[in-house]
Design an enzyme around this catalytic site. Sequence first.
Site, PDB file in Angstrom:
ATOM      1  N   CYS A 286     -32.260 -11.811   8.801  1.00 17.69           N
ATOM      2  CA  CYS A 286     -33.578 -11.340   8.399  1.00 17.69           C
ATOM      3  C   CYS A 286     -33.666  -9.973   7.717  1.00 17.69           C
ATOM      4  CB  CYS A 286     -34.414 -11.308   9.685  1.00 17.69           C
ATOM      5  SG  CYS A 286     -36.136 -11.341   9.376  1.00 17.69           S
TER       6      CYS A 286
ATOM      7  N   CYS B 110     -34.839 -21.186   5.925  1.00 12.54           N
ATOM      8  CA  CYS B 110     -35.626 -20.140   6.572  1.00 12.54           C
ATOM      9  C   CYS B 110     -36.300 -19.351   5.472  1.00 12.54           C
ATOM     10  CB  CYS B 110     -34.682 -19.246   7.382  1.00 12.54           C
ATOM     11  SG  CYS B 110     -35.499 -17.792   8.061  1.00 12.54           S
TER      12      CYS B 110
ATOM     13  N   CYS C  44     -42.957  -6.148   6.065  1.00 15.67           N
ATOM     14  CA  CYS C  44     -43.688  -6.518   7.280  1.00 15.67           C
ATOM     15  C   CYS C  44     -44.285  -5.249   7.879  1.00 15.67           C
ATOM     16  CB  CYS C  44     -42.711  -7.151   8.281  1.00 15.67           C
ATOM     17  SG  CYS C  44     -43.508  -7.750   9.793  1.00 15.67           S
TER      18      CYS C  44
ATOM     19  N   CYS D 230     -35.614  -4.721  13.667  1.00 17.84           N
ATOM     20  CA  CYS D 230     -35.734  -5.627  12.528  1.00 17.84           C
ATOM     21  C   CYS D 230     -35.652  -4.904  11.193  1.00 17.84           C
ATOM     22  CB  CYS D 230     -37.057  -6.389  12.630  1.00 17.84           C
ATOM     23  SG  CYS D 230     -37.266  -7.591  11.311  1.00 17.84           S
TER      24      CYS D 230
ATOM     25  N   GLU E  30     -36.378 -12.973   0.753  1.00 13.40           N
ATOM     26  CA  GLU E  30     -35.163 -13.742   1.049  1.00 13.40           C
ATOM     27  C   GLU E  30     -35.465 -15.118   1.625  1.00 13.40           C
ATOM     28  OE1 GLU E  30     -32.794 -11.501   3.847  1.00 13.40           O
ATOM     29  OE2 GLU E  30     -33.187  -9.647   2.749  1.00 13.40           O
TER      30      GLU E  30
ATOM     31  N   SER F 171     -42.507 -18.758  13.587  1.00 15.45           N
ATOM     32  CA  SER F 171     -42.160 -17.700  14.540  1.00 15.45           C
ATOM     33  C   SER F 171     -43.144 -16.548  14.426  1.00 15.45           C
ATOM     34  CB  SER F 171     -40.738 -17.223  14.247  1.00 15.45           C
ATOM     35  OG  SER F 171     -40.359 -16.217  15.148  1.00 15.45           O
TER      36      SER F 171
ATOM     37  N   CYS G 130     -41.193  -3.794  14.458  1.00 16.55           N
ATOM     38  CA  CYS G 130     -40.215  -4.027  15.532  1.00 16.55           C
ATOM     39  C   CYS G 130     -38.956  -3.165  15.296  1.00 16.55           C
ATOM     40  CB  CYS G 130     -39.845  -5.507  15.618  1.00 16.55           C
ATOM     41  SG  CYS G 130     -41.267  -6.565  15.967  1.00 16.55           S
TER      42      CYS G 130
ATOM     43  N   ASN H 179     -28.392  -8.966  15.609  1.00 12.30           N
ATOM     44  CA  ASN H 179     -27.690  -8.611  14.373  1.00 12.30           C
ATOM     45  C   ASN H 179     -27.850  -7.110  14.176  1.00 12.30           C
ATOM     46  OD1 ASN H 179     -26.759 -11.155  13.097  1.00 12.30           O
ATOM     47  ND2 ASN H 179     -28.930 -11.654  13.311  1.00 12.30           N
TER      48      ASN H 179
ATOM     49  N   SER I 188     -41.637 -14.483  19.576  1.00 11.83           N
ATOM     50  CA  SER I 188     -40.608 -13.449  19.730  1.00 11.83           C
ATOM     51  C   SER I 188     -40.992 -12.586  20.920  1.00 11.83           C
ATOM     52  CB  SER I 188     -40.541 -12.594  18.465  1.00 11.83           C
ATOM     53  OG  SER I 188     -40.209 -13.419  17.370  1.00 11.83           O
ATOM     54  N   LEU I 189     -40.371 -12.857  22.052  1.00 11.51           N
ATOM     55  CA  LEU I 189     -40.742 -12.150  23.275  1.00 11.51           C
ATOM     56  C   LEU I 189     -39.866 -10.904  23.438  1.00 11.51           C
ATOM     57  CD1 LEU I 189     -42.739 -12.356  25.603  1.00 11.51           C
ATOM     58  CD2 LEU I 189     -41.035 -13.670  26.877  1.00 11.51           C
ATOM     59  N   HIS I 190     -38.590 -11.090  23.495  1.00 10.58           N
ATOM     60  CA  HIS I 190     -37.591 -10.009  23.498  1.00 10.58           C
ATOM     61  C   HIS I 190     -37.601  -9.101  24.723  1.00 10.58           C
ATOM     62  CE1 HIS I 190     -36.679 -11.444  19.577  1.00 10.58           C
ATOM     63  NE2 HIS I 190     -37.630 -10.818  18.925  1.00 10.58           N
TER      64      HIS I 190
ATOM     65  N   GLY J  16     -41.491 -11.003   7.192  1.00 10.48           N
ATOM     66  CA  GLY J  16     -42.946 -11.052   7.346  1.00 10.48           C
ATOM     67  C   GLY J  16     -43.402 -11.706   8.626  1.00 10.48           C
ATOM     68  N   GLU J  17     -44.695 -11.534   8.923  1.00 12.23           N
ATOM     69  CA  GLU J  17     -45.288 -12.109  10.130  1.00 12.23           C
ATOM     70  C   GLU J  17     -46.246 -13.225   9.688  1.00 12.23           C
ATOM     71  OE1 GLU J  17     -45.221 -12.206  13.457  1.00 12.23           O
ATOM     72  OE2 GLU J  17     -46.987 -13.481  13.268  1.00 12.23           O
TER      73      GLU J  17
END
Length: 341
Positions: free
Chosen positions: A329, A103, A110, A117, A90, A189, A114, A288, A212-214, A157-158
């Site tokens: 995402c 984006c 991935c 996600c 995407e 990111s 997480c 989301n 991405s800490l979260h 993806g990372e």
Amino acid sequence: MVDIKSITPEELAGWFKELGEPAFRAKQVFQWLYRGVASFEEMTNLPKSLRQKLTEIALLTPPAVARKQVSQEDGTIKYLWRLSDGNCVESVLMRYRHGNTVCISCQVGCRMGCAFCASTIAGKVRDLSPAEMLDQVLFTQIDSGTAVSNIVLMGIGEPLDNFDTVLRFLTLVNHPDGLNIGMRHISLSTCGLVEQIDKLAQHGLQLTLSVSLHAPDDETRSKIMPVNRSVGVEKLLETCRRYFEKTGRRISYEYAMIDGVNDAGWQADLLARRLRGAPAHVNLIPLNEVEESPLKPSRRVADFQKRLEGQGVTVTVRRKLGGDIDASCGQLRRKAMREET
Ligand code: SAH
């Protein structure tokens, strides 16, 4: 086979020289590539013999639009691309006052796992090539008729798990003969792969690194981000400080607000404390909802923001675009996968 859109204009010129072709031919081919042709046959100002030769020795992998959703609210466009091997990824085109941002994805799926996600649910299928990343930007521009000024590597993806490809992609989009998008208009990111963050620092790029800490505490972060189980928050933030010292670029921390998981007052306090000492920017993201996940959006975003600001932290809350489409995402790819099986 030479993956012709994954190489730089200089490499293309060198390759044409090796093939015994005049330099202007490389220029002609380059122009066709950036016009988005799907085959060498379409390069009508090349001799037929050269077109045939290129078809035999070079690879061209343009994506096709598998699905497209346009937000009626804000003009956000979501693309699901079908790649040449049938896999899908995407991209999202977002229109901001400061410019149009695309984006893009860097892997099919991935492997980071997480909990919140959608992109990671079915794991990683494969890495994308530089050409496949570049084409997401190029074909978004061509299909939408909109010039893109900013790129964010925040799709599926990372990026730091596909390190060399991402670096090459950055060289390509940054190239003055190519899309010529400045590094300061690019954000990358990462979920926080520390060795690769150190490696990236060595390149001294002027892009924006988003981490991405979260969660500010290991217990919570390890629960929602498996990557934290081997390298905890403290070591990650140390690495980020080193990154800042090396590059002079302020780091942006992403923090998706999840109800009852990472939105408590003490977590805001701990976050503020841990970010002290180096310039930082916190981007709070309203979660989301993902169909396959029980996690819910936090109802305490404004409180959390105030509490951080009260302690001197720079905070923004990410505006939600494309709320009426599957713009976040990995959602559209998941939907397509569900419908196809
Ligand atoms: N792998 C990279 C980039 C991909 S995702 C990374 O982890 O940073 C881009 C951002 O969206 C990340 O901060 C990610 O944690 C966040 N994200 C993923 N799923 C989300 C969701 N359901 N709601 C809000 N943010 C999400």
